[in-house]
Design an enzyme around this catalytic site. Structure first.
Site, PDB file in Angstrom:
ATOM      1  CE  LYS A   1      -3.823  -0.220   2.193  1.00 38.81           C
ATOM      2  NZ  LYS A   1      -4.864  -0.363   3.215  1.00 38.81           N
TER       3      LYS A   1
ATOM      4  NE  ARG B   1      -6.845   3.840   4.636  1.00 38.16           N
ATOM      5  CZ  ARG B   1      -8.108   3.572   4.271  1.00 38.16           C
ATOM      6  NH1 ARG B   1      -8.492   2.325   4.153  1.00 38.16           N
ATOM      7  NH2 ARG B   1      -8.963   4.541   4.036  1.00 38.16           N
TER       8      ARG B   1
ATOM      9  N   GLY C   1      -8.277  -7.350   4.905  1.00 36.33           N
ATOM     10  CA  GLY C   1      -9.104  -7.496   6.093  1.00 36.33           C
ATOM     11  C   GLY C   1      -8.446  -8.195   7.263  1.00 36.33           C
TER      12      GLY C   1
ATOM     13  CG  MET D   1      -2.651  -7.251   9.642  1.00 36.46           C
ATOM     14  SD  MET D   1      -0.972  -6.817   9.135  1.00 36.46           S
ATOM     15  CE  MET D   1      -1.159  -6.598   7.380  1.00 36.46           C
TER      16      MET D   1
ATOM     17  NE  ARG E   1      -5.813  -4.669  -2.427  1.00 33.11           N
ATOM     18  CZ  ARG E   1      -6.251  -4.844  -1.197  1.00 33.11           C
ATOM     19  NH1 ARG E   1      -5.429  -4.747  -0.180  1.00 33.11           N
ATOM     20  NH2 ARG E   1      -7.524  -5.113  -0.950  1.00 33.11           N
TER      21      ARG E   1
ATOM     22  CG  HIS F   1     -14.052  -9.986   4.876  1.00 31.84           C
ATOM     23  ND1 HIS F   1     -14.517 -11.230   5.274  1.00 31.84           N
ATOM     24  CD2 HIS F   1     -12.743  -9.963   5.177  1.00 31.84           C
ATOM     25  CE1 HIS F   1     -13.512 -11.908   5.810  1.00 31.84           C
ATOM     26  NE2 HIS F   1     -12.432 -11.161   5.770  1.00 31.84           N
TER      27      HIS F   1
ATOM     28  NE  ARG G   1       6.079 -47.765  -3.661  1.00 34.50           N
ATOM     29  CZ  ARG G   1       5.511 -46.920  -2.799  1.00 34.50           C
ATOM     30  NH1 ARG G   1       6.177 -45.849  -2.388  1.00 34.50           N
ATOM     31  NH2 ARG G   1       4.286 -47.124  -2.368  1.00 34.50           N
TER      32      ARG G   1
ATOM     33  CD  GLU H   1      11.243 -45.033  -0.343  1.00 34.54           C
ATOM     34  OE1 GLU H   1      10.136 -44.969   0.208  1.00 34.54           O
ATOM     35  OE2 GLU H   1      11.703 -46.073  -0.852  1.00 34.54           O
TER      36      GLU H   1
ATOM     37  CB  SER I   1      12.054 -42.098  -8.225  1.00 35.68           C
ATOM     38  OG  SER I   1      10.903 -41.327  -7.983  1.00 35.68           O
TER      39      SER I   1
ATOM     40  CG  ASN J   1       5.436 -38.424   0.530  1.00 40.26           C
ATOM     41  OD1 ASN J   1       5.586 -37.236   0.284  1.00 40.26           O
ATOM     42  ND2 ASN J   1       4.508 -39.158  -0.070  1.00 40.26           N
ATOM     43  CG  ASP J   2       8.732 -43.356   3.380  1.00 40.35           C
ATOM     44  OD1 ASP J   2       7.840 -42.859   4.092  1.00 40.35           O
ATOM     45  OD2 ASP J   2       8.705 -44.541   2.993  1.00 40.35           O
TER      46      ASP J   2
ATOM     47  CB  CYS K   1       7.738 -40.074  -7.152  1.00 38.26           C
ATOM     48  SG  CYS K   1       8.528 -41.176  -5.961  1.00 38.26           S
TER      49      CYS K   1
ATOM     50  CE1 TYR L   1      10.039 -38.851 -12.166  1.00 40.37           C
ATOM     51  CE2 TYR L   1      12.057 -39.245 -13.418  1.00 40.37           C
ATOM     52  CZ  TYR L   1      11.140 -39.647 -12.454  1.00 40.37           C
ATOM     53  OH  TYR L   1      11.312 -40.828 -11.787  1.00 40.37           O
TER      54      TYR L   1
END
Length: 897
Positions: free
Chosen positions: A32, A102, A111, A113, A358, A474, A636, A764, A783, A787-788, A850, A870
């Site tokens: 702003k 503001r 909205g 703050m 903005r 809002h 897999r 992994e 690959s 996650n693991d 993956c 990839y």
């Protein structure tokens, strides 16, 4: 010679045709403040003011919520400059300067703050304002607004208390709208407001304008850490360390009679992207009346008014001269910023003032259209168009819409505030929406109007309906940003919150009744309505084509069913990066054979059971290979521990035994034998292939036989990539590579089918990453199963981390959940090490990712930076990954310049 201390500059002035800052200083001045400075320098009518920097906010929190020592002096200098430009004095009873205070972070947080308007009013200055303006009613209307807003934001008093006082006065006077109150009425309201403050706090409402100003500055800084702001930041990945700026600006008044107004405008439609002025205004009102949904505003243009069937005049008709000037200004702003602008403005007695501009929040559909149109208009390049669309927002385009052929039982109509459709149970509070939505139920939040406090409930709801408010309220702005369908200003809906119901068109809809909303038409429908899947073409196809031209990373999908694979292809996947074969084992038609294999006492017994599974597994792969038409498919081999396929209590054992004819005692005993204290690190992954090689032999045979069948049918030759999970040592990889090659060669010889295939591993474990060269001696691809890899790096269970990760994020220990966005320092370092060492041992080793991170834009950016080949993600995130990969490639090119 003493060194001269360089003073930190905390305050930047703007107004009077010049400014200390500009649009490039968004990090320091907030969005702003930077744009107010830019508009001032452009010579636009901006009320003068000054911005306190985000660095002052950072100092405030780093120093026990205290201000820098020289901030007060700089604020006084800034205030004096505003006094000089306006010819008014702050706190002067005869000629008072009033200001707004503001927030303004570098990222838009609508909205979330706090704001205070009309600051500087007290019992003396209100009389001066009344004399100067010649309008006592306006002066006391402004004073009551200030008392309510300041009391709520700074003094932490409930705003409902003031609304109840005002409602009592309206009831007494038999007046429905605020504009029906006279000067004397507002004086009475002010007196009651001040009494309420005295009663609540035991001291009078603050009368010293300077004390008011510092109270408001502190409140804005403090609001950076309020619950809704923290929740919004977490939702939009905005770092806490950024802080907020504070903008102090001379007040201009939209509530000075019928020649005054306030409004919000977008240079293009933020829901559809159509290139036409869009927005709303209110005559004789202040800005919060529009955005808070307190009054339902009127359209800006005559065309919009006619389309909506609104009888009240548009701004174009009510204030034609100002509207003509306004139209020129907004066109200039869009050309200057080269993007759709969200603009706040006020008209004070026929004179236009610009309060904010903005880059406008928009739906994904609008973002695509605006980006493509701006590129077509020559304002931006194709590359810039690709960078303009937030990848995660594409998820909105995958939302269903209502089937046009379905009957519609319309119970209410409002404004089409945010597109899309949703069905769910009606709830009337944000708390209820959060509770039910968090447990997986689909809910529609129905409110008179929403406020920033409702942010969590809005996020949990599938859709939002408000009885009051406009297209820029809002509810509308936040819903569009979240991708939630929203119907606002549905005035036909009369909510009885105590009874837990609403009434519309003679019908009563109770809490938990099912409704459907259509955010594209503004309709609320009774019951569930049939939906249709979206078609991704037009602007989507154009922009994704531009994205595909520039991206380097290939994008694959995680898929093991024909439906997943078809969906992935539809969304542009370039192969399958993870096919989890255990999901196929759980199929009801084959689970009995799987259990028979587990219960077998010797290799011969296991091979007998596996022979039953082989044709089913082979058919699975045939389907996938046909759908992928010669694209790579990474399969897999079996990963989870065997006990997951067995029942675990006596009741389940008895049911399974009866259904399959298996011995219940043997079933139970085997389940107990296979039980592990920590199965995630137990007998799973390639450890199964080493212990029971016949399992992996069957799977490899099924893969190669399936590939041969597809070739024999005259279809494109598949490229199977056989992946061994949870490998830690080079010796494991050597054993598994030999097993794979031996089995594959047998099938190829039997079928006389020279199929090309690859063998690799899923990285992994930290050891696998560190010793990647050992693995690359036998693996043709890696690959990264992030996650693991994240679990084993942190020692955190993904399934249990939800109980404590939020505490880590709230305390700043984690910026984000590491299972959602890749930990680039720790897990990322392991990926870098594995890539470098793997390529050193095998230069052509193929590298991909993956885990769930494969669809996260920030993680994809990392994958581009380390040169992976990839990413693979869920089918519905493929478009997100394609766009994120293009943006990552453009970002890397920019770095190289």
């Amino acid at each position: 010679m003493a060194e001269t201390m360089v003073k930190t500059r905390w305050v930047y002035a703007f107004g009077g045709g010049s400014a200390d800052g500009d649009a490039s200083m968004k990090n320091l001045l907030g969005g702003k403040g930077a744009n107010l400075a830019e508009m001032s320098s452009l010579g636009l009518p901006v009320p003068p003011g000054f911005t306190i920097t985000t660095e002052a906010c950072t100092h405030y929190y780093a120093n026990g919520r205290s201000y820098p020592a020289d901030l007060k002096e700089q604020v006084e200098t800034g205030l004096a400059k505003v006094e000089q430009i306006t010819g008014k004095s702050f706190g002067d009873p005869a000629n008072p300067l009033l200001v707004s205070v503001r927030s303004g972070a570098r990222a838009s947080m609508p909205g979330m703050m706090d704001t205070v308007l009309n600051l500087g009013l007290n019992d003396e200055t209100v009389e001066g304002l009344a004399k100067l303006s010649g309008d006592r009613r306006f002066a006391f209307d402004s004073y009551r607004r200030f008392i309510q807003m300041y009391s709520n934001v700074v003094l932490d008093l409930d705003h409902h208390m003031f609304e109840e006082i005002l409602d009592e006065h309206k009831d007494r006077l038999d007046v429905y709208v605020d504009t029906g109150l006279s000067a004397e009425d507002w004086e009475a309201v002010v007196a009651d407001y001040k009494s309420a403050v005295q009663n609540e706090l035991g001291k009078p409402f603050p009368q010293d304008p300077h004390a008011q100003l510092w109270g408001a500055i502190g409140a804005v800084f403090a609001s950076w850490m309020n619950d809704r702001a923290k929740f919004y930041r977490r939702m939009h990945d905005i770092p806490e360390s950024w802080g907020t700026a504070v903008n102090v600006q001379s007040m201009v008044f939209g509530n000075m009679g019928d020649g005054s107004a306030t409004g919000v405008a977008f240079t293009r439609n933020p829901s559809t992207g159509d290139n036409r002025l869009y927005g709303e205004f209110l005559i004789n009102a202040q800005g919060e009346d529009v955005v808070a949904g307190i009054r339902t505003p009127q359209p800006l243009t005559k065309v919009a008014r006619e389309e909506m069937g609104d009888a009240n005049p548009s701004m174009e008709e009510a204030l034609p001269e100002v509207f003509a000037q306004f139209k020129q200004v907004v066109e200039k702003l869009e050309k200057h910023y080269r993007d759709m602008q969200d603009i706040e403005f006020t008209v004070e007695q026929g004179r236009l003032y610009m309060l904010q501009t903005r880059n406008g929040k928009r739906t994904a559909k609008a973002a695509l259209k605006v980006a493509v149109d701006l590129a077509s208009e020559g304002l931006i390049t194709k590359g810039e168009a690709v960078m303009r669309v937030e990848p995660a927002s594409l998820d909105q385009l995958l939302h269903p819409t209502i089937d046009p052929a379905s009957p519609r039982d319309v119970i209410a109509t409002g404004l089409p505030a945010s597109p899309g459709a949703a069905t769910g149970k009606v709830v009337f509070t944000a708390e209820e929406a959060e509770k039910l939505g968090g447990s997986g139920e689909a809910v529609i939040l129905v409110r008179e109007e929403t406020s920033p406090e409702d942010i969590r409930g809005m996020d949990a709801a599938r859709g939002i309906v408000t009885a009051r408010g406009g297209m820029t309220s809002h509810a509308a702005v936040v819903a569009r940003g979240m991708g939630r369908p929203c119907v606002s200003g549905a005035g036909e809906i009369h909510i009885d919150a105590r009874a837990g119901e609403f009434h519309a068109r003679g019908k009563t809809i109770r809490a938990y009744d099912i409704v459907t909303i259509d955010g594209s038409t503004g309709e609320v429908l009774q019951g569930a309505v049939k939906m249709i899947e979206p078609e991704l073409s037009g602007d989507f196809g154009t922009l994704m084509g531009w994205a595909d031209e520039v991206r380097r990373l290939k994008v694959r999908a995680n898929a093991e069913t024909a439906l997943d694979a078809q969906t992935a292809r539809q969304f542009g996947a370039e192969g399958i990066g993870l096919c989890r074969t255990e999901h196929m084992f759980f199929d009801p038609a084959r689970i009995a054979a799987v259990r028979e294999m587990i219960l077998a006492d010797d290799v011969a017994g296991r091979r007998l059971a596996l022979a039953k599974i082989l044709p089913m597994q082979r058919q699975d792969f045939v389907e996938l290979f046909k759908i992928m038409e010669g694209l790579p498919v990474t399969i897999r081999l079996l990963d989870p521990p065997l006990h997951e396929f067995l029942p675990h209590n006596e009741e389940d054992v008895a049911a399974v035994a009866e259904a399959t004819g298996l011995d219940p005692a043997k079933l139970l005993r085997r389940a107990q034998e296979l039980h592990e204290v920590n199965p995630m690190l137990g007998h799973r992954g390639c450890r199964l292939g080493v212990s029971y090689p016949e399992i992996y032999e069957m799977q490899v045979r099924a893969i190669i036989e399936a590939a041969c069948e597809v070739v024999a049918a005259g279809r494109p030759a598949p490229i199977p990539e056989i992946m061994h999970p949870l490998v830690a040592k080079g010796e494991e990889m050597k054993f598994l590579r030999e097993l794979t090659d031996r089995t594959a060669k047998e099938v190829i010889a039997e079928r006389d089918c020279p199929i090309q295939y690859m063998v690799g591993t899923m990285v992994e474990l930290p050891r696998a990453a560190i010793r990647a060269a050992d693995l690359a001696a036998h693996a043709e691809f890696f690959s990264f199963g992030t996650n693991d890899l994240t679990q084993t790096t942190f020692g955190i269970s993904r399934d249990d981390s939800g109980r404590f990760l939020n505490a880590y994020i709230d305390k700043g220990i984690f910026d984000k959940d590491p299972f959602v966005s890749l930990d680039q320092e720790g897990v990322g370092d392991l990926i870098r090490i594995a890539a470098e060492r793997g390529r050193a041992a095998r230069p052509d080793v193929k590298l991909g990712i993956c885990g769930e991170h494969g669809g996260d834009p920030a993680s994809i950016q990392f994958c581009e930076s380390v040169g992976l080949d990839y990413v693979s993600c869920s089918p519905y995130r493929v478009p997100i990954a394609r766009l994120a990969a293009a943006q990552a490639a453009l970002g890397e090119r920019e770095k190289d310049r």
